[in-house]
Design a protein around this motif. Structure first.
Motif, PDB file in Angstrom:
ATOM      1  N   PHE A  98       0.839  -1.201   0.000  1.00  0.00           N
ATOM      2  CA  PHE A  98       0.000   0.000   0.000  1.00  0.00           C
ATOM      3  C   PHE A  98       0.868   1.242   0.000  1.00  0.00           C
ATOM      4  N   PRO A  99       1.192   1.754  -1.180  1.00  0.00           N
ATOM      5  CA  PRO A  99       2.113   2.897  -1.231  1.00  0.00           C
ATOM      6  C   PRO A  99       1.618   4.125  -0.469  1.00  0.00           C
ATOM      7  N   SER A 100       0.325   4.444  -0.585  1.00  0.00           N
ATOM      8  CA  SER A 100      -0.136   5.613   0.160  1.00  0.00           C
ATOM      9  C   SER A 100      -1.188   5.197   1.168  1.00  0.00           C
ATOM     10  N   ALA A 101      -1.042   5.700   2.390  1.00  0.00           N
ATOM     11  CA  ALA A 101      -1.953   5.298   3.453  1.00  0.00           C
ATOM     12  C   ALA A 101      -2.455   6.521   4.194  1.00  0.00           C
ATOM     13  N   LEU A 102      -3.672   6.407   4.687  1.00  0.00           N
ATOM     14  CA  LEU A 102      -4.271   7.473   5.490  1.00  0.00           C
ATOM     15  C   LEU A 102      -4.574   6.891   6.861  1.00  0.00           C
ATOM     16  N   GLY A 120       4.374  -1.972   3.165  1.00  0.00           N
ATOM     17  CA  GLY A 120       5.045  -1.236   2.097  1.00  0.00           C
ATOM     18  C   GLY A 120       4.560   0.189   1.931  1.00  0.00           C
ATOM     19  N   ILE A 121       4.270   0.837   3.044  1.00  0.00           N
ATOM     20  CA  ILE A 121       3.753   2.206   2.965  1.00  0.00           C
ATOM     21  C   ILE A 121       4.878   3.192   2.662  1.00  0.00           C
ATOM     22  N   GLU A 122       4.671   4.020   1.646  1.00  0.00           N
ATOM     23  CA  GLU A 122       5.669   5.031   1.306  1.00  0.00           C
ATOM     24  C   GLU A 122       5.233   6.418   1.750  1.00  0.00           C
ATOM     25  N   LYS A 123       3.932   6.659   1.571  1.00  0.00           N
ATOM     26  CA  LYS A 123       3.410   7.967   1.970  1.00  0.00           C
ATOM     27  C   LYS A 123       2.333   7.748   3.015  1.00  0.00           C
ATOM     28  N   LEU A 124       2.494   8.426   4.121  1.00  0.00           N
ATOM     29  CA  LEU A 124       1.515   8.270   5.196  1.00  0.00           C
ATOM     30  C   LEU A 124       0.911   9.628   5.502  1.00  0.00           C
ATOM     31  N   ILE A 125      -0.397   9.650   5.607  1.00  0.00           N
ATOM     32  CA  ILE A 125      -1.076  10.884   5.973  1.00  0.00           C
ATOM     33  C   ILE A 125      -1.748  10.666   7.310  1.00  0.00           C
ATOM     34  N   MET A 126      -1.425  11.493   8.271  1.00  0.00           N
ATOM     35  CA  MET A 126      -2.024  11.352   9.596  1.00  0.00           C
ATOM     36  C   MET A 126      -3.104  12.402   9.749  1.00  0.00           C
ATOM     37  N   MET A 127      -4.284  11.952  10.166  1.00  0.00           N
ATOM     38  CA  MET A 127      -5.376  12.914  10.316  1.00  0.00           C
ATOM     39  C   MET A 127      -6.041  12.752  11.670  1.00  0.00           C
ATOM     40  N   ASP A 128      -6.337  13.856  12.304  1.00  0.00           N
ATOM     41  CA  ASP A 128      -7.059  13.824  13.573  1.00  0.00           C
ATOM     42  C   ASP A 128      -7.853  15.111  13.700  1.00  0.00           C
ATOM     43  N   GLU A 156     -16.053  12.724   9.925  1.00  0.00           N
ATOM     44  CA  GLU A 156     -17.398  12.837   9.380  1.00  0.00           C
ATOM     45  C   GLU A 156     -17.418  13.658   8.095  1.00  0.00           C
ATOM     46  N   PHE A 157     -16.363  14.452   7.906  1.00  0.00           N
ATOM     47  CA  PHE A 157     -16.236  15.238   6.677  1.00  0.00           C
ATOM     48  C   PHE A 157     -14.831  15.018   6.136  1.00  0.00           C
ATOM     49  N   LEU A 158     -14.622  13.899   5.558  1.00  0.00           N
ATOM     50  CA  LEU A 158     -13.282  13.515   5.123  1.00  0.00           C
ATOM     51  C   LEU A 158     -12.815  14.379   3.950  1.00  0.00           C
ATOM     52  N   PRO A 159     -11.721  15.133   4.144  1.00  0.00           N
ATOM     53  CA  PRO A 159     -11.304  16.029   3.052  1.00  0.00           C
ATOM     54  C   PRO A 159     -10.333  15.354   2.077  1.00  0.00           C
ATOM     55  N   ILE A 160     -10.637  14.166   1.656  1.00  0.00           N
ATOM     56  CA  ILE A 160      -9.729  13.416   0.785  1.00  0.00           C
ATOM     57  C   ILE A 160     -10.393  13.162  -0.563  1.00  0.00           C
ATOM     58  N   LYS A 161      -9.602  13.358  -1.604  1.00  0.00           N
ATOM     59  CA  LYS A 161     -10.124  13.186  -2.953  1.00  0.00           C
ATOM     60  C   LYS A 161     -10.524  11.728  -3.198  1.00  0.00           C
ATOM     61  N   GLU A 162     -11.469  11.561  -4.090  1.00  0.00           N
ATOM     62  CA  GLU A 162     -11.899  10.208  -4.442  1.00  0.00           C
ATOM     63  C   GLU A 162     -10.747   9.400  -5.020  1.00  0.00           C
ATOM     64  N   SER A 163     -10.745   8.128  -4.738  1.00  0.00           N
ATOM     65  CA  SER A 163      -9.742   7.192  -5.266  1.00  0.00           C
ATOM     66  C   SER A 163      -8.325   7.746  -5.182  1.00  0.00           C
ATOM     67  N   SER A 164      -7.891   8.096  -3.987  1.00  0.00           N
ATOM     68  CA  SER A 164      -6.553   8.657  -3.903  1.00  0.00           C
ATOM     69  C   SER A 164      -5.625   7.924  -2.937  1.00  0.00           C
ATOM     70  N   VAL A 165      -6.136   7.083  -2.048  1.00  0.00           N
ATOM     71  CA  VAL A 165      -5.232   6.359  -1.148  1.00  0.00           C
ATOM     72  C   VAL A 165      -5.459   4.853  -1.253  1.00  0.00           C
ATOM     73  N   ASP A 166      -4.413   4.089  -0.880  1.00  0.00           N
ATOM     74  CA  ASP A 166      -4.492   2.638  -0.988  1.00  0.00           C
ATOM     75  C   ASP A 166      -4.968   1.981   0.301  1.00  0.00           C
ATOM     76  N   LEU A 167      -4.809   2.712   1.382  1.00  0.00           N
ATOM     77  CA  LEU A 167      -5.096   2.081   2.676  1.00  0.00           C
ATOM     78  C   LEU A 167      -5.609   3.131   3.643  1.00  0.00           C
ATOM     79  N   ILE A 168      -6.649   2.770   4.378  1.00  0.00           N
ATOM     80  CA  ILE A 168      -7.117   3.652   5.442  1.00  0.00           C
ATOM     81  C   ILE A 168      -7.086   2.867   6.743  1.00  0.00           C
ATOM     82  N   ILE A 169      -6.357   3.382   7.720  1.00  0.00           N
ATOM     83  CA  ILE A 169      -6.299   2.734   9.024  1.00  0.00           C
ATOM     84  C   ILE A 169      -6.983   3.644  10.028  1.00  0.00           C
TER      85      ILE A 169
END
Lengths: 364, 78
Positions: A98-102, A120-128, A156-169
């Motif tokens: 999963f190259p990009s993860a949220l 295999g995460i290369e890009k990680l986005i942390m959100m809180d 509840e209002f996820l500011p992430i573009k459609e089809s943009s990450v491989d993994l959401i944890i």
């Protein structure tokens, strides 16, 4: 310790009786008699769309998480770590990387610390939702192998573009959303095809001892009860949620952790550090302020002491510690992809089951 | 300490990093965001709301957003 709960979970008569008042809180939601205090920025509450049922006070939750950021820094919480470890362990079961993860709210720090190159995460986005929490995560970051970005946002209002990450944890965060199905649908939209959604939420069995002790103490001292602990999802709901959000290959399993505390106060301290204190919109303010967190300070002292006493007498173990149960529901779901197995149309089979039975020997 | 300040400097220069700018959208309308150089904020033109960037961390909680006046320039709104 781990067990897979069947759809027809254990029925505990005692718990069901005691949980009734908590469940009823949903029905009361329409009433306006208990509204949010201005102190927590409740002014915006009236502006928001009131057509949706609001159970949790998200602004108060933010305040809780700000506090949790301070309480939990430089400390590793074994329970939170165990959950994060268990969740991340699932990444090793996947052949895919999963190259990009949220990473969504909840125990961000633990996830970041324990990731250790899994998946295999290369890009990680942390959100809180809490700015302080995100900042403490950024300061704690010592591993530069993963490109990490930080973001303050609301599940509840996820500011992430459609089809943009491989993994959401999401580790121990989603149970505080008012609109869990909505959040999960947004997560699904944000995932790329064949993306994985991994979440751990607290289940309905969580803190059952405290629930029982509180209810009994309240009935005894005040002749009534008000919602003390958040309503949480049940195991059977989790599967439905995944299906409803449209995830394919949904998987749900349950783990129960029993944490032992020296006293009820230690339990409350721990809940605070996790940011898991009550944020019900309808907590009874007149008497109790922010219930769970302040149970032993501001609120009716007598009831609080009675709660502690009941907890002790009903659940204390021989070595003098008190156990608290945490039920964690792990949810796994994939965004649909052509590579996933799919059920054939009903009636499209060309071979009869009787023939298969004959072919493979007629055992039983 | 040095590392942190370097990170901050980098963030302040680039506003937000590339990964984020590629995937972020407005939390309410799910439409693309525009970075405003003057106010150092993210602006959602569809609904006319600007979201602040604090310490290089974009804050996209709907409540943090500021509603921009239709006539006024974005720079005045901050």
């Amino acid at each position: 310790m781990r067990r897979i709960n069947s759809v027809y979970g254990r029925v505990e008569i005692l718990k069901r009786v005691l949980e009734k008042p908590t469940k009823q809180s949903h029905a009361f939601s329409a009433s306006r008699s208990f509204s949010t205090e201005g102190a927590y920025g409740g002014g915006g509450e009236s502006q928001q769309n009131s057509s949706r049922v609001k159970i949790f006070d998200r602004d108060l939750k933010r305040v809780h998480r700000d506090r949790a950021a301070w309480l939990s820094r430089n400390k590793n919480d074994t329970f939170v770590d165990a959950v994060a470890e268990n969740l991340l362990d699932r990444l090793e079961d996947c052949k895919k990387s999963f190259p990009s993860a949220l990473c969504l709210g909840g125990s961000l720090g633990a996830v970041q610390r324990l990731l250790r190159g899994r998946g295999g995460i290369e890009k990680l986005i942390m959100m809180d939702t809490s700015h302080d929490m995100i900042k403490s995560c950024r300061d704690a970051q010592d591993d530069n192998s993963i490109e990490t970005s930080y973001l303050v946002g609301d599940e509840e209002f996820l500011p992430i573009k459609e089809s943009s990450v491989d993994l959401i944890i999401s580790s121990l965060g989603l149970h505080w959303t008012n609109d869990l199905p909505g959040s999960m649908i947004q997560c699904k939209l944000a995932l790329k095809p064949d993306g994985l959604f991994l979440a751990a939420i607290l289940g309905g069995e969580t803190l059952k001892e405290l629930r029982i002790a509180c209810t009994l103490a309240h009935m005894e001292r005040e002749g009534g009860i008000s919602p003390r602990l958040s309503p949480l999802a049940q195991v059977r709901d989790a599967g439905n949620l995944l299906t409803r959000a449209g995830f394919s290959l949904p998987g749900v399993d349950v783990d129960e952790y029993v944490v032992k505390y020296k006293s009820a106060l230690d339990l409350i301290e721990h809940l605070r550090a996790m940011g898991e204190t009550n944020a019900l919109l309808q907590r009874n303010k007149a008497k109790f302020s922010i219930f769970l967190s302040r149970i032993f300070s501001i609120l009716n002292r007598e009831t609080a002491l009675a709660t502690a006493a009941i907890y002790d007498s009903m659940f204390a173990t021989e070595d003098g510690t008190i156990p608290a149960t945490f039920q964690v529901i792990y949810m796994t779901g994939w965004k649909e992809h052509s590579s996933h197995p799919q059920a054939k149309r009903r009636g499209s089979a060309t071979v009869s089951f009787t023939d298969i039975h004959k072919q493979f020997g007629g055992q039983s | 300490m040095v590392r942190i300040s370097r990170v901050m400097l980098k963030e302040a220069g680039n506003a937000i990093d590339k990964t984020l700018s590629e995937i972020l959208v407005c939390p309410l309308s799910k439409q693309p965001l525009r970075f405003c150089e003057k106010t150092k904020s993210l602006v959602s033109d569809t609904i006319g709301v600007s979201f602040p960037i604090k310490d290089g961390i974009p804050c996209l909680v709907p409540k943090d957003g500021k509603i921009l006046d239709e006539d006024a320039d974005a720079s005045k709104a901050s």
